[in-house]
Design a protein around this motif. Structure first.
Motif: not given
Length: 181
Positions: A26, A110-111, A131, A134-135, A161, A164
């Motif tokens: 993370k 991760t973010v 890609s 996640k956000g 999900g 984003r």
């Protein structure tokens, strides 16, 4: 012997497990070190363990002598510096240890929290094609960046999900909405 064959056969699995562990890391990446970015970098770094964060990285665009104490303090707390590839030597000349290139830091995150007034521009030019993260979260001034979000006001509107890109509404909007609600 039989053990040698087993070890050799398990190497790809070990490599896969190692890569899976790396992917599952993370990583919070903050773009910008100004009024919003600097305190967030400090917060995420200081509370990394409690928040379940493995690594905090941050992007600084311009190497400025006047920012040396701020960057040194953030890095001493455990945050890792990412810069544009054409600025690495300039940052190193100021005594900073550069951990990642800007693109690499974005891809491993991760973010991503964009704390700059260029969030929408960054989204169009870079974020949409990534890609890995996640956000992406931008500040209140970045209208159109993503779904507007006010903590405790429209939590139920978030779709895991699917959402984003989020725009955290301004502090004024947060305060007004909590009074109205």
């Amino acid at each position: 012997g039989p053990f040698g064959a087993g070890i050799a056969a398990s190497r790809p699995l070990i490599r896969q497990l190692h890569l899976t562990r790396f992917v599952m890391k993370k990583v919070v990446h903050v773009v910008g070190t100004g009024t919003i970015g600097e305190p967030l970098i400090g917060l995420f770094t200081d509370f990394r363990e409690r928040l379940g964060i493995d690594e905090v990285t941050f992007h600084k665009r311009t190497p400025l002598v006047g920012d040396r104490p701020k960057l040194n303090h953030l890095m001493a707390r455990g945050a890792k510096l990412a810069v544009n590839s054409d600025c690495v030597e300039d940052f190193e000349r100021l005594g900073h240890q550069v951990s990642y290139g800007a693109r690499e830091a974005l891809e491993r995150a991760t973010v991503v929290l964009d704390c700059t007034p260029a969030g929408n521009e960054n989204k169009e030019e870079t974020y949409q094609e990534l890609s890995g993260p996640k956000g992406f979260i931008a500040q209140g001034s970045e209208f159109g960046f993503g779904k507007p979000y006010a903590r405790g006001v429209n939590d139920e509107a978030l779709v895991p999900g699917k959402d984003r890109f989020l725009q955290v509404v301004s502090c004024n909007t947060h305060n007004i909405t909590t009074l109205i609600r």
